[in-house]
Design a protein around this motif. Structure first.
Motif, mmCIF file in Angstrom:
data_model
loop_
_atom_site.group_PDB
_atom_site.id
_atom_site.type_symbol
_atom_site.label_atom_id
_atom_site.label_comp_id
_atom_site.label_asym_id
_atom_site.label_seq_id
_atom_site.Cartn_x
_atom_site.Cartn_y
_atom_site.Cartn_z
ATOM 1 N N VAL A 119 0.994 -1.161 0.080
ATOM 2 C CA VAL A 119 0.025 -0.060 0.103
ATOM 3 C C VAL A 119 0.866 1.242 -0.264
ATOM 4 C CG1 VAL A 119 -1.795 1.171 1.352
ATOM 5 C CG2 VAL A 119 -1.799 -1.180 1.243
ATOM 6 N N GLY A 120 0.494 2.437 -0.682
ATOM 7 C CA GLY A 120 1.100 3.668 -0.907
ATOM 8 C C GLY A 120 0.479 4.464 0.346
ATOM 9 N N LEU A 121 1.310 5.538 0.539
ATOM 10 C CA LEU A 121 0.857 6.497 1.451
ATOM 11 C C LEU A 121 1.182 7.774 0.789
ATOM 12 C CD1 LEU A 121 2.155 5.046 5.047
ATOM 13 C CD2 LEU A 121 -0.365 4.763 4.004
ATOM 14 N N LEU A 122 0.196 8.661 0.863
ATOM 15 C CA LEU A 122 0.634 10.102 0.428
ATOM 16 C C LEU A 122 0.143 11.231 1.303
ATOM 17 C CD1 LEU A 122 -1.111 9.849 -3.203
ATOM 18 C CD2 LEU A 122 1.422 10.281 -2.471
ATOM 19 N N SER A 123 1.080 12.232 1.407
ATOM 20 C CA SER A 123 0.935 13.586 2.316
ATOM 21 C C SER A 123 1.176 14.735 1.488
ATOM 22 C CB SER A 123 1.386 13.243 3.566
ATOM 23 O OG SER A 123 1.153 14.464 4.345
ATOM 24 N N ASN A 124 0.811 15.806 1.793
ATOM 25 C CA ASN A 124 1.410 17.097 1.536
ATOM 26 C C ASN A 124 2.330 17.508 2.447
ATOM 27 O OD1 ASN A 124 -0.152 17.191 -0.986
ATOM 28 N ND2 ASN A 124 -1.814 18.348 0.308
ATOM 29 N N GLU A 125 2.642 16.649 3.605
ATOM 30 C CA GLU A 125 3.637 17.368 4.809
ATOM 31 C C GLU A 125 4.436 15.998 4.773
ATOM 32 O OE1 GLU A 125 1.480 18.768 8.236
ATOM 33 O OE2 GLU A 125 -0.223 18.184 7.219
ATOM 34 N N ALA A 126 5.725 16.243 5.205
ATOM 35 C CA ALA A 126 6.890 15.302 5.233
ATOM 36 C C ALA A 126 6.621 14.787 6.623
ATOM 37 C CB ALA A 126 8.090 15.827 5.174
#
Length: 126
Positions: A119-126
């Motif tokens: 599964v991939g995880l995405l965020s606009n914040e590190a």
């Protein structure tokens, strides 16, 4: 009509309670138990009814098996990617790629969940 290329997704689970606990832990509560007909499932907490986002669920079905091969679904982290990734191992998963800087697209990571799905995880914040 849904304006997105993807309408709905299902990730297979061997144990729905374990899957709920895993995703509830790493996504800081952004999942909920539910049913479709009489079948239990774990719903990802997004406003898919309004067309603002694509919805999906963890499901236990005889015709679906967790896998690390095939398409990768990327989930919104609802916050800092680093905080979510830091909870993966303790929740029963494995971090494959801890963090990639995608420039204008934010940050991503790839994990193996408690059920054996990549599964991939995405965020606009590190």
């Amino acid at each position: 009509m849904n304006p997105h290329a993807l309408s709905w997704f299902e990730l297979p689970a061997v144990d729905l309670d374990r899957a709920f606990t895993f995703y509830h832990t790493i996504l800081n509560g952004h999942v909920r138990m539910g049913t479709f007909g009489s079948a239990p499932l774990v719903l990802f907490d997004v406003p898919f009814k309004t067309g603002e986002a694509v919805g999906g669920a963890l499901v236990k079905r005889d015709d679906l098996q967790p896998t690390t091969s095939g398409p990768v679904i990327y989930l919104n982290c609802f916050g800092k990617l680093g905080a979510v990734v830091a909870r993966v191992q303790a929740a029963g998963g494995t971090v494959i790629i801890p963090e990639l800087d995608l420039g204008a697209f934010g940050f991503s990571a790839i994990i193996i969940d408690s059920e054996g799905n990549k599964v991939g995880l995405l965020s606009n914040e590190a």
